[in-house]
Design an enzyme around this catalytic site. Structure first.
Site, PDB file in Angstrom:
ATOM      1  N   LEU A 103       0.825  -1.217   0.000  1.00 14.36           N
ATOM      2  CA  LEU A 103       0.000   0.000   0.000  1.00 14.36           C
ATOM      3  C   LEU A 103       0.858   1.266   0.000  1.00 14.36           C
ATOM      4  O   LEU A 103       0.614   2.200  -0.774  1.00 14.36           O
ATOM      5  CB  LEU A 103      -0.919  -0.031   1.234  1.00 14.36           C
ATOM      6  N   ARG A 107       2.691   6.727  -3.442  1.00 16.09           N
ATOM      7  CA  ARG A 107       3.215   7.914  -2.768  1.00 16.09           C
ATOM      8  C   ARG A 107       2.514   9.180  -3.210  1.00 16.09           C
ATOM      9  O   ARG A 107       2.087   9.980  -2.392  1.00 16.09           O
ATOM     10  CB  ARG A 107       4.716   8.047  -3.052  1.00 16.09           C
ATOM     11  N   HIS A 221      -5.934   5.641  -8.985  1.00 20.29           N
ATOM     12  CA  HIS A 221      -4.733   4.899  -9.382  1.00 20.29           C
ATOM     13  C   HIS A 221      -4.546   3.672  -8.488  1.00 20.29           C
ATOM     14  O   HIS A 221      -4.250   2.570  -8.970  1.00 20.29           O
ATOM     15  CB  HIS A 221      -3.508   5.811  -9.318  1.00 20.29           C
ATOM     16  N   ARG A 226      -4.198  -1.886  -7.697  1.00 19.29           N
ATOM     17  CA  ARG A 226      -4.358  -2.937  -6.679  1.00 19.29           C
ATOM     18  C   ARG A 226      -5.685  -3.677  -6.801  1.00 19.29           C
ATOM     19  O   ARG A 226      -5.853  -4.720  -6.163  1.00 19.29           O
ATOM     20  CB  ARG A 226      -4.219  -2.330  -5.283  1.00 19.29           C
TER      21      ARG A 226
HETATM   22  C1  LIG Z   1       0.849  -6.261  -9.666  1.00 19.36           C
HETATM   23  C2  LIG Z   1       1.969  -5.465  -9.088  1.00 19.36           C
HETATM   24  C3  LIG Z   1       3.206  -6.031  -8.934  1.00 19.36           C
HETATM   25  C4  LIG Z   1       4.265  -5.292  -8.400  1.00 19.36           C
HETATM   26  N1  LIG Z   1       5.484  -5.880  -8.234  1.00 19.36           N
HETATM   27  C5  LIG Z   1       6.509  -5.175  -7.704  1.00 19.36           C
HETATM   28  C6  LIG Z   1       7.796  -5.759  -7.499  1.00 19.36           C
HETATM   29  O1  LIG Z   1       8.014  -6.924  -7.791  1.00 19.36           O
HETATM   30  N2  LIG Z   1       8.774  -5.004  -6.966  1.00 19.36           N
HETATM   31  C7  LIG Z   1       8.576  -3.687  -6.624  1.00 19.36           C
HETATM   32  O2  LIG Z   1       9.506  -3.032  -6.155  1.00 19.36           O
HETATM   33  N3  LIG Z   1       7.379  -3.118  -6.792  1.00 19.36           N
HETATM   34  C8  LIG Z   1       6.335  -3.806  -7.316  1.00 19.36           C
HETATM   35  N4  LIG Z   1       5.114  -3.215  -7.475  1.00 19.36           N
HETATM   36  C9  LIG Z   1       4.949  -1.833  -7.028  1.00 19.36           C
HETATM   37  C10 LIG Z   1       4.984  -0.847  -8.217  1.00 19.36           C
HETATM   38  O3  LIG Z   1       6.218  -0.894  -8.877  1.00 19.36           O
HETATM   39  C11 LIG Z   1       4.745   0.587  -7.704  1.00 19.36           C
HETATM   40  O4  LIG Z   1       5.805   0.976  -6.855  1.00 19.36           O
HETATM   41  C12 LIG Z   1       3.460   0.742  -6.943  1.00 19.36           C
HETATM   42  O5  LIG Z   1       2.398   0.111  -7.604  1.00 19.36           O
HETATM   43  C13 LIG Z   1       3.144   2.217  -6.723  1.00 19.36           C
HETATM   44  O6  LIG Z   1       2.649   2.743  -7.932  1.00 19.36           O
HETATM   45  P1  LIG Z   1       3.281   3.981  -8.672  1.00 19.36           P
HETATM   46  O7  LIG Z   1       4.712   3.794  -8.954  1.00 19.36           O
HETATM   47  O8  LIG Z   1       2.397   4.233  -9.851  1.00 19.36           O
HETATM   48  O9  LIG Z   1       3.282   5.130  -7.587  1.00 19.36           O
HETATM   49  P2  LIG Z   1       2.214   6.191  -7.063  1.00 19.36           P
HETATM   50  O10 LIG Z   1       2.827   6.851  -5.906  1.00 19.36           O
HETATM   51  O11 LIG Z   1       0.885   5.537  -6.872  1.00 19.36           O
HETATM   52  O12 LIG Z   1       2.195   7.257  -8.187  1.00 19.36           O
HETATM   53  C14 LIG Z   1       1.148   7.518  -9.097  1.00 19.36           C
HETATM   54  C15 LIG Z   1       1.776   7.996 -10.384  1.00 19.36           C
HETATM   55  O13 LIG Z   1       2.459   9.236 -10.157  1.00 19.36           O
HETATM   56  C16 LIG Z   1       3.654   9.259 -10.942  1.00 19.36           C
HETATM   57  N5  LIG Z   1       4.825   9.281 -10.038  1.00 19.36           N
HETATM   58  C17 LIG Z   1       4.838   8.975  -8.729  1.00 19.36           C
HETATM   59  N6  LIG Z   1       6.056   9.137  -8.214  1.00 19.36           N
HETATM   60  C18 LIG Z   1       6.835   9.529  -9.223  1.00 19.36           C
HETATM   61  C19 LIG Z   1       8.209   9.831  -9.331  1.00 19.36           C
HETATM   62  N7  LIG Z   1       9.030   9.769  -8.279  1.00 19.36           N
HETATM   63  N8  LIG Z   1       8.700  10.185 -10.519  1.00 19.36           N
HETATM   64  C20 LIG Z   1       7.893  10.276 -11.594  1.00 19.36           C
HETATM   65  N9  LIG Z   1       6.566   9.988 -11.578  1.00 19.36           N
HETATM   66  C21 LIG Z   1       6.054   9.627 -10.394  1.00 19.36           C
HETATM   67  C22 LIG Z   1       3.656   8.013 -11.806  1.00 19.36           C
HETATM   68  O14 LIG Z   1       3.006   8.278 -13.025  1.00 19.36           O
HETATM   69  C23 LIG Z   1       2.836   7.063 -10.959  1.00 19.36           C
HETATM   70  O15 LIG Z   1       2.252   5.988 -11.694  1.00 19.36           O
HETATM   71  C24 LIG Z   1       4.056  -3.935  -8.013  1.00 19.36           C
HETATM   72  C25 LIG Z   1       2.789  -3.365  -8.179  1.00 19.36           C
HETATM   73  C26 LIG Z   1       1.744  -4.103  -8.693  1.00 19.36           C
HETATM   74  C27 LIG Z   1       0.394  -3.454  -8.833  1.00 19.36           C
END
Ligand SMILES: Cc1cc2nc3c(=O)[nH]c(=O)nc-3n(C[C@H](O)[C@H](O)[C@H](O)COP(=O)(O)OP(=O)(O)OC[C@H]3O[C@@H](n4cnc5c(N)ncnc54)[C@H](O)[C@@H]3O)c2cc1C
Length: 276
Positions: A103, A107, A221, A226
């Site tokens: 969760l 971020r 998102h 999720r």
């Molecule tokens: C099915 C599944 C499997 C996964 N497996 C793994 C795994 O094996 N290992 C692992 O480490 N993680 C894993 N994750 C986690 C995934 O990589 C993301 O870290 C997580 O889903 C958070 O989503 P997000 O990166 O879109 O971040 P959020 O914080 O939800 O951000 C929303 C959006 O804002 C933008 N954003 C946010 N932060 C930044 C930034 N710093 N720079 C640029 N743009 C940004 C992006 O467009 C992002 O999509 C998995 C997730 C899912 C759903």
């Protein structure tokens, strides 16, 4: 500890959702000399519409279809930033530490406050049964009530015994460590010192509580990432529960999602408009 406490489903408490100050919108419209009213059923939807209409100064001649059509268009064209003004806060209980690790990877537009395993005594902590093992749990309960001993019931019994052992080990470690803590530490600091080491034996399925706040766009998102069939089953179940708890509070924002059954007995959230 008298009994092993098991959690079978998450509990989602909605703590807060955006409420508008109608006077503010009214004052603005009077100042601009435009009559406008929204048919939105809920303030998060209304606020998104106001924000969008400010962008294009479109209060004067709204297109037909009201708030539902307006937000539908916003999602269709991906003008998602207007959804960021509304926010929703939840207290999530009956979720595992493994789940909250996933969760808090979300971020942007999110805020978290989680129960501390250093401050809070985990002697009686509950354990979240993984969704894939709920059937085993049901057979185990029937076995305990005098029913048939099945392989799955026996396997679940082993699983439960391990959790029981971990809980006992935690309590014993916490006690021993507290007795060995540095002499200058007193009271809470002494217990914290012991618990932060004793928690090393708690498994990922240990129950936790977390307050999570999302803005409307971040919430979408989270639901998409999720609530997807590719997500882990416990967090997927939570995403569906969060959506269900929020839908009535923001039907325009969240009404495009559908919860579809999956072969594993869970549900997935689908929408025609991903990542708006
Ligand atoms: C099915 C599944 C499997 C996964 N497996 C793994 C795994 O094996 N290992 C692992 O480490 N993680 C894993 N994750 C986690 C995934 O990589 C993301 O870290 C997580 O889903 C958070 O989503 P997000 O990166 O879109 O971040 P959020 O914080 O939800 O951000 C929303 C959006 O804002 C933008 N954003 C946010 N932060 C930044 C930034 N710093 N720079 C640029 N743009 C940004 C992006 O467009 C992002 O999509 C998995 C997730 C899912 C759903």
């Amino acid at each position: 500890m008298d009994e092993l406490r098991l959690v079978l489903a998450p509990r989602v408490y909605v703590l807060a959702a955006t409420e508008m100050t109608p006077e503010g919108v009214h004052e603005y419209l009077v100042a601009r000399g435009v009559p406008w009213g929204s048919d939105a059923e809920a303030d998060p939807d209304r606020l998104a519409e106001v924000a969008g209409r400010v962008c294009y100064d479109s209060f004067k001649a709204p297109r037909p279809g009201g708030n539902a059509a307006y937000l539908g268009h916003i999602k269709e064209v991906g003008h998602g930033s207007v959804l960021e003004h509304a926010s929703f806060s939840y207290l999530l209980d009956g979720v595992s530490r493994t789940l909250t690790h996933e969760l808090v990877r979300h971020r942007a537009g999110c805020a978290y406050s989680q129960e501390s395993q250093r401050y809070v005594d985990a002697s009686g902590v509950a354990f979240v049964v993984p969704p894939a093992m709920l059937g085993w749990h049901a057979e185990w309960q029937r076995m305990k009530a005098g029913g048939q001993v099945t392989v799955r019931a026996a396997r679940f019994d082993e699983w439960a015994l391990r959790r029981w052992a971990e809980q006992g080990e935690y309590s014993r470690l916490a006690e021993l460590l507290a007795s060995e803590a540095p002499a200058e530490l007193e009271g809470t600091e002494r217990r914290k010192w012991a618990r932060q080491a004793a928690r090393s034996v708690l498994p990922g399925c240990a129950n936790t509580r977390i307050v999570a706040t999302f803005n409307g766009r971040a919430l979408r998102h989270f639901l998409e990432m999720r609530g997807s069939r590719h997500a882990e089953a416990e967090v997927r179940r939570l995403a569906v529960a969060v959506w269900e708890a929020t839908l009535g509070l923001a039907p325009g924002l969240l009404g495009d999602y559908e919860a579809r059954p999956l072969p594993d007995g869970g549900r997935e959230l689908v929408t025609p408009w991903r990542k708006v």
